[in-house]
Design a protein around this motif. Structure first.
Motif, PDB file in Angstrom:
ATOM      1  N   GLU A  58     -10.337  -6.537  -4.522  1.00  0.00           N
ATOM      2  CA  GLU A  58      -9.730  -5.938  -5.715  1.00  0.00           C
ATOM      3  C   GLU A  58      -8.272  -6.331  -5.918  1.00  0.00           C
ATOM      4  O   GLU A  58      -7.773  -6.278  -7.040  1.00  0.00           O
ATOM      5  CB  GLU A  58      -9.831  -4.406  -5.645  1.00  0.00           C
ATOM      6  CG  GLU A  58     -11.245  -3.894  -5.841  1.00  0.00           C
ATOM      7  CD  GLU A  58     -11.374  -2.394  -5.663  1.00  0.00           C
ATOM      8  OE1 GLU A  58     -10.376  -1.722  -5.277  1.00  0.00           O
ATOM      9  OE2 GLU A  58     -12.483  -1.878  -5.903  1.00  0.00           O
ATOM     10  N   THR A  59      -7.561  -6.704  -4.870  1.00  0.00           N
ATOM     11  CA  THR A  59      -6.118  -6.933  -4.985  1.00  0.00           C
ATOM     12  C   THR A  59      -5.687  -8.376  -4.749  1.00  0.00           C
ATOM     13  O   THR A  59      -4.486  -8.661  -4.833  1.00  0.00           O
ATOM     14  CB  THR A  59      -5.344  -6.029  -4.000  1.00  0.00           C
ATOM     15  OG1 THR A  59      -5.709  -6.369  -2.660  1.00  0.00           O
ATOM     16  CG2 THR A  59      -5.619  -4.550  -4.286  1.00  0.00           C
ATOM     17  N   MET A 111       0.861  -1.181   0.000  1.00  0.00           N
ATOM     18  CA  MET A 111       0.000   0.000   0.000  1.00  0.00           C
ATOM     19  C   MET A 111       0.891   1.223   0.000  1.00  0.00           C
ATOM     20  O   MET A 111       1.540   1.511   0.996  1.00  0.00           O
ATOM     21  CB  MET A 111      -0.852  -0.039   1.277  1.00  0.00           C
ATOM     22  CG  MET A 111      -2.266   0.370   1.112  1.00  0.00           C
ATOM     23  SD  MET A 111      -3.109   0.354   2.718  1.00  0.00           S
ATOM     24  CE  MET A 111      -3.891  -1.224   2.647  1.00  0.00           C
ATOM     25  N   LEU A 120     -14.121  -0.792   3.493  1.00  0.00           N
ATOM     26  CA  LEU A 120     -12.925  -0.366   2.762  1.00  0.00           C
ATOM     27  C   LEU A 120     -11.927  -1.514   2.635  1.00  0.00           C
ATOM     28  O   LEU A 120     -11.390  -1.775   1.551  1.00  0.00           O
ATOM     29  CB  LEU A 120     -12.306   0.823   3.499  1.00  0.00           C
ATOM     30  CG  LEU A 120     -11.369   1.754   2.789  1.00  0.00           C
ATOM     31  CD1 LEU A 120     -11.987   2.380   1.558  1.00  0.00           C
ATOM     32  CD2 LEU A 120     -10.916   2.854   3.758  1.00  0.00           C
ATOM     33  N   ALA A 121     -11.675  -2.219   3.732  1.00  0.00           N
ATOM     34  CA  ALA A 121     -10.741  -3.349   3.707  1.00  0.00           C
ATOM     35  C   ALA A 121     -11.260  -4.475   2.827  1.00  0.00           C
ATOM     36  O   ALA A 121     -10.500  -5.083   2.064  1.00  0.00           O
ATOM     37  CB  ALA A 121     -10.497  -3.863   5.122  1.00  0.00           C
ATOM     38  N   ASP A 136     -12.045   6.641   2.595  1.00  0.00           N
ATOM     39  CA  ASP A 136     -13.351   7.003   2.045  1.00  0.00           C
ATOM     40  C   ASP A 136     -13.718   8.434   2.434  1.00  0.00           C
ATOM     41  O   ASP A 136     -14.854   8.851   2.281  1.00  0.00           O
ATOM     42  CB  ASP A 136     -14.427   6.008   2.498  1.00  0.00           C
ATOM     43  CG  ASP A 136     -14.753   6.102   3.981  1.00  0.00           C
ATOM     44  OD1 ASP A 136     -14.126   6.909   4.708  1.00  0.00           O
ATOM     45  OD2 ASP A 136     -15.652   5.362   4.434  1.00  0.00           O
ATOM     46  N   ARG A 146      -4.141   1.891   6.596  1.00  0.00           N
ATOM     47  CA  ARG A 146      -2.795   1.721   6.073  1.00  0.00           C
ATOM     48  C   ARG A 146      -2.209   0.490   6.736  1.00  0.00           C
ATOM     49  O   ARG A 146      -2.762  -0.029   7.715  1.00  0.00           O
ATOM     50  CB  ARG A 146      -1.930   2.948   6.332  1.00  0.00           C
ATOM     51  CG  ARG A 146      -1.683   3.238   7.791  1.00  0.00           C
ATOM     52  CD  ARG A 146      -0.523   4.208   7.997  1.00  0.00           C
ATOM     53  NE  ARG A 146      -0.491   4.745   9.330  1.00  0.00           N
ATOM     54  CZ  ARG A 146      -0.130   4.059  10.417  1.00  0.00           C
ATOM     55  NH1 ARG A 146       0.225   2.805  10.335  1.00  0.00           N
ATOM     56  NH2 ARG A 146      -0.124   4.650  11.598  1.00  0.00           N
ATOM     57  N   ARG A 152     -13.280  -4.283   0.220  1.00  0.00           N
ATOM     58  CA  ARG A 152     -13.126  -3.876  -1.183  1.00  0.00           C
ATOM     59  C   ARG A 152     -11.669  -4.044  -1.628  1.00  0.00           C
ATOM     60  O   ARG A 152     -11.388  -4.590  -2.683  1.00  0.00           O
ATOM     61  CB  ARG A 152     -13.582  -2.428  -1.374  1.00  0.00           C
ATOM     62  CG  ARG A 152     -13.531  -1.964  -2.835  1.00  0.00           C
ATOM     63  CD  ARG A 152     -14.061  -0.552  -3.031  1.00  0.00           C
ATOM     64  NE  ARG A 152     -15.312  -0.263  -2.359  1.00  0.00           N
ATOM     65  CZ  ARG A 152     -16.521  -0.707  -2.733  1.00  0.00           C
ATOM     66  NH1 ARG A 152     -16.622  -1.491  -3.783  1.00  0.00           N
ATOM     67  NH2 ARG A 152     -17.600  -0.371  -2.056  1.00  0.00           N
ATOM     68  N   TRP A 153     -10.734  -3.574  -0.802  1.00  0.00           N
ATOM     69  CA  TRP A 153      -9.304  -3.688  -1.125  1.00  0.00           C
ATOM     70  C   TRP A 153      -8.898  -5.145  -1.298  1.00  0.00           C
ATOM     71  O   TRP A 153      -8.208  -5.494  -2.259  1.00  0.00           O
ATOM     72  CB  TRP A 153      -8.482  -3.004  -0.030  1.00  0.00           C
ATOM     73  CG  TRP A 153      -7.003  -3.125  -0.198  1.00  0.00           C
ATOM     74  CD1 TRP A 153      -6.230  -2.499  -1.146  1.00  0.00           C
ATOM     75  CD2 TRP A 153      -6.099  -3.908   0.590  1.00  0.00           C
ATOM     76  NE1 TRP A 153      -4.899  -2.851  -0.977  1.00  0.00           N
ATOM     77  CE2 TRP A 153      -4.803  -3.712   0.076  1.00  0.00           C
ATOM     78  CE3 TRP A 153      -6.264  -4.743   1.688  1.00  0.00           C
ATOM     79  CZ2 TRP A 153      -3.683  -4.329   0.623  1.00  0.00           C
ATOM     80  CZ3 TRP A 153      -5.162  -5.355   2.234  1.00  0.00           C
ATOM     81  CH2 TRP A 153      -3.886  -5.151   1.706  1.00  0.00           C
ATOM     82  N   LEU A 154      -9.345  -6.010  -0.395  1.00  0.00           N
ATOM     83  CA  LEU A 154      -8.983  -7.426  -0.483  1.00  0.00           C
ATOM     84  C   LEU A 154      -9.549  -8.065  -1.740  1.00  0.00           C
ATOM     85  O   LEU A 154      -8.861  -8.817  -2.425  1.00  0.00           O
ATOM     86  CB  LEU A 154      -9.453  -8.171   0.768  1.00  0.00           C
ATOM     87  CG  LEU A 154      -8.659  -7.859   2.025  1.00  0.00           C
ATOM     88  CD1 LEU A 154      -9.412  -8.332   3.272  1.00  0.00           C
ATOM     89  CD2 LEU A 154      -7.268  -8.471   1.952  1.00  0.00           C
ATOM     90  N   LEU A 170      -5.697   3.802   2.197  1.00  0.00           N
ATOM     91  CA  LEU A 170      -7.025   3.720   1.597  1.00  0.00           C
ATOM     92  C   LEU A 170      -7.913   4.657   2.401  1.00  0.00           C
ATOM     93  O   LEU A 170      -7.791   4.720   3.631  1.00  0.00           O
ATOM     94  CB  LEU A 170      -7.579   2.304   1.712  1.00  0.00           C
ATOM     95  CG  LEU A 170      -6.743   1.150   1.180  1.00  0.00           C
ATOM     96  CD1 LEU A 170      -7.365  -0.177   1.573  1.00  0.00           C
ATOM     97  CD2 LEU A 170      -6.608   1.265  -0.321  1.00  0.00           C
TER      98      LEU A 170
END
Length: 186
Positions: free
Chosen positions: A128-129, A7, A121-122, A13, A19, A124-126, A11
């Motif tokens: 997406e990545t 990162m 948020l976490a 919103d 972070r 979505r990040w997981l 991240l």
């Protein structure tokens, strides 16, 4: 085995930010355990972690992230770099494309919606990545704040796993909630 993504920027919103957890978070983490004497019990551990234990975790964090074992994110209020909680991805099973999430917030920031925002948020990040397809949360069935947080972030309650964990010499029931790839609200 896949790795968790690095990162470069937190991240956010606009209200909450995440972070990678860093050594500089240790003082706030220790204070949170002091301010909430039941925090470690909700995590199923016998006692709060010591500063030395948190330091060792910090030293292993990058290797754990790069090898896909787990990743720990620090919860921040947007615009601040002061740790107000953590969100930890663990029990990662890459072959099954699933992982478990756990989180906590410091008592002084609870009840403001930060937890559900951080979880969303976490998640979505997981998704997406990583190739993860399922994220799950287990918590005691009477932990209404965590149940409400998970539901607000789009997780669905699947039921109660009776006597699922052994904590402090006793069997503990766990509610299980999950979110599948594609179910995350835009």
């Amino acid at each position: 085995m896949p790795a968790f993504a690095p990162m470069s920027e937190p991240l956010s919103d606009g209200v909450v930010a995440l972070r990678l957890t860093a050594e500089r978070d240790i003082p706030e983490i220790l204070i949170a355990y002091q301010d909430d004497p039941e925090l470690h019990l909700r995590q199923g551990i016998d006692r709060p972690p010591s500063g030395a234990e948190l330091g060792r975790r910090s030293e292993r964090a990058e290797a754990d992230r790069e090898t896909g074992r787990h990743v720990s994110l620090t919860v921040l209020e947007a615009g601040s770099d002061v740790c107000v909680g953590q969100l930890i991805t663990s029990r990662v099973e890459w072959q099954q494309a699933r992982a478990e999430l756990g989180m906590w917030l410091a008592p002084q920031v609870r009840g403001r919606g930060l937890a559900s925002r951080a979880l969303r948020l976490a998640s979505r990040w997981l998704f997406e990545t990583t190739p993860l397809e399922r994220l799950q949360i287990t918590t005691e069935p009477d932990n209404e704040p965590m149940l409400a947080t998970a539901r607000a972030a789009g997780y669905q309650c699947e039921g109660v796993l009776r006597g699922y964990t052994l904590e402090q010499g006793r069997r503990v029931d766990c509610a299980i909630l999950s979110l599948l790839r594609g179910e995350l609200a835009q």
